[in-house]
Design a protein around this motif. Structure first.
Motif, PDB file in Angstrom:
ATOM      1  N   GLU A   1      27.082 -21.170  16.986  1.00  0.00           N
ATOM      2  CA  GLU A   1      28.741 -21.597  17.747  1.00  0.00           C
ATOM      3  C   GLU A   1      28.941 -22.909  17.325  1.00  0.00           C
ATOM      4  N   HIS A   2      26.870 -23.579  16.431  1.00  0.00           N
ATOM      5  CA  HIS A   2      27.702 -25.278  16.575  1.00  0.00           C
ATOM      6  C   HIS A   2      27.306 -25.248  15.218  1.00  0.00           C
TER       7      HIS A   2
ATOM      8  N   ARG B   1      29.573 -23.314  13.236  1.00  0.00           N
ATOM      9  CA  ARG B   1      31.070 -23.026  13.486  1.00  0.00           C
ATOM     10  C   ARG B   1      31.867 -24.656  13.314  1.00  0.00           C
ATOM     11  N   GLY B   2      31.560 -25.094  14.856  1.00  0.00           N
ATOM     12  CA  GLY B   2      32.553 -26.214  14.855  1.00  0.00           C
ATOM     13  C   GLY B   2      31.803 -27.107  13.527  1.00  0.00           C
TER      14      GLY B   2
ATOM     15  N   ALA C   1      33.434 -26.248  11.055  1.00  0.00           N
ATOM     16  CA  ALA C   1      35.130 -25.991  11.094  1.00  0.00           C
ATOM     17  C   ALA C   1      35.226 -25.109  10.041  1.00  0.00           C
ATOM     18  N   SER C   2      34.071 -23.747   9.978  1.00  0.00           N
ATOM     19  CA  SER C   2      34.544 -22.727   9.775  1.00  0.00           C
ATOM     20  C   SER C   2      34.463 -21.571  10.284  1.00  0.00           C
ATOM     21  N   LEU C   3      34.765 -20.747  10.557  1.00  0.00           N
ATOM     22  CA  LEU C   3      34.019 -18.619  10.721  1.00  0.00           C
ATOM     23  C   LEU C   3      33.297 -18.545   9.887  1.00  0.00           C
ATOM     24  N   ARG C   4      33.047 -19.297   7.959  1.00  0.00           N
ATOM     25  CA  ARG C   4      33.028 -18.470   7.644  1.00  0.00           C
ATOM     26  C   ARG C   4      31.850 -19.446   6.683  1.00  0.00           C
TER      27      ARG C   4
ATOM     28  N   THR D   1      29.302 -14.337  11.477  1.00  0.00           N
ATOM     29  CA  THR D   1      28.709 -15.161  12.857  1.00  0.00           C
ATOM     30  C   THR D   1      29.441 -15.128  13.913  1.00  0.00           C
ATOM     31  N   LEU D   2      29.871 -14.031  14.509  1.00  0.00           N
ATOM     32  CA  LEU D   2      31.059 -13.414  15.585  1.00  0.00           C
ATOM     33  C   LEU D   2      29.808 -13.024  16.488  1.00  0.00           C
TER      34      LEU D   2
END
Lengths: 200, 200
Positions: free
Chosen positions: B51-52, B54-55, B58-61, B90-91
């Motif tokens: 979760e850090h 992705r922040g 600024a991406s899922l991938r 990452t989900l």
């Protein structure tokens, strides 16, 4: 119905909620993100977990009728009502002092991670960790093609709300996100405001 | 270059890695998901956090050149090479006994959560929690429109690999995902296999 409880601007607030009770979270002034956590009352090591929710729901986006689950994959909160545009986030960590340091803050900045700790402390509790929150009202969508995540103003208007049903005895914790550098808390550049909740 | 280390099928394996060292993770037989965690060697409470990431990204991938960060938002691993189609996740939470119970298992099923604990125990360590793993090679994309997540076979072929650079002294832990009910470990319906890693 209980009285309205204030979640002060830039601060957190937690409460005990019995199984079967509904909790309404109100975006009082509009466009305010509220980071939300839930912990089992009987064992704080069981808590609402976004990575387990995404797997169980097979979705990035909880909708009305969806039950959010714990790290033991049990339903803990069900989203039963949503008068907002339905934009919420399950992807982004709570803001923390490291986030604000990287944004250039040289002095202490309020943050959702510390707000969770303070809110729990007011109830005499300590969260075993800071789970990824359910960022209610937060507008940080991934781009359909690139997967890049945008940080956009929260669209929920004044007085719009969501209602969550407690699926077990739990502790719920909210933090009115104090983000005022990245303009996510509203179209005016991000002015953090209070919000309210109510046990129905 | 160190010897190839086996991550046995359905099991986990951890190792100490010094800052600056590169770790190659090889999809030996192809189509095998490897759940991956990293913890700071100096303080296991600091760990790679999806979760850090992705922040911060600024991406899922995560892509080649991206640094994965900890829950204190410091780089811990950089993806420096990827010979696969670049599909990773990452989900989704690590599988656990609750997941397999819900899938109908009435007896114990190997799972990535227990594999992390076992792998750390072999090094005399205890992870403070089970962070959401970086699910290397896992193919669970969200639908661009609906946000619904599909569970698809991992596309990485035999011998394809990723290379990660250690950005601090760390403990890396891998689990060859034992999922054999949902067909994510390959196009043949999901037969869990071993994988390998190597310190370069």
């Amino acid at each position: 119905m209980s009285e309205l409880v204030t979640i002060p601007a830039r601060r957190g607030k937690a409460a005990f909620v019995e199984k079967g009770r509904d909790i309404r979270l109100i975006n009082t002034h509009g466009h305010q993100i509220v980071d939300t956590w839930a912990f089992s009352r009987n064992d704080l090591h069981e808590f609402m977990s976004m990575e387990h929710c995404r797997g169980t729901l097979a979705s990035l986006r909880p909708r009305v009728g969806h039950s959010l689950v714990t790290n033991r994959r049990r339903p803990i909160l069900t989203l039963i009502e949503d008068t907002t545009p339905g934009v919420h986030d399950t992807l982004i960590a709570a803001c923390d002092r490291y986030r604000y340091e990287l944004l250039g803050c040289t002095e202490y900045h309020d943050n959702c991670t510390d707000n969770l700790a303070s809110a729990m402390r007011e109830l005499g509790l300590t969260a075993p960790e800071t789970p990824c929150p359910f960022n209610i009202f937060q507008n940080t969508p991934p781009d359909p093609v690139s997967g890049e995540i945008s940080f956009l103003p929260a669209p929920a208007g004044p007085g719009q709300y969501v209602t969550l049903r407690a699926e077990m005895d739990l502790v719920i914790a909210f933090s009115c996100c104090p983000q005022d550098i990245v303009p996510v808390n509203g179209p005016d550049g991000g002015k953090p405001t209070e919000a309210h909740f109510q046990l129905l």
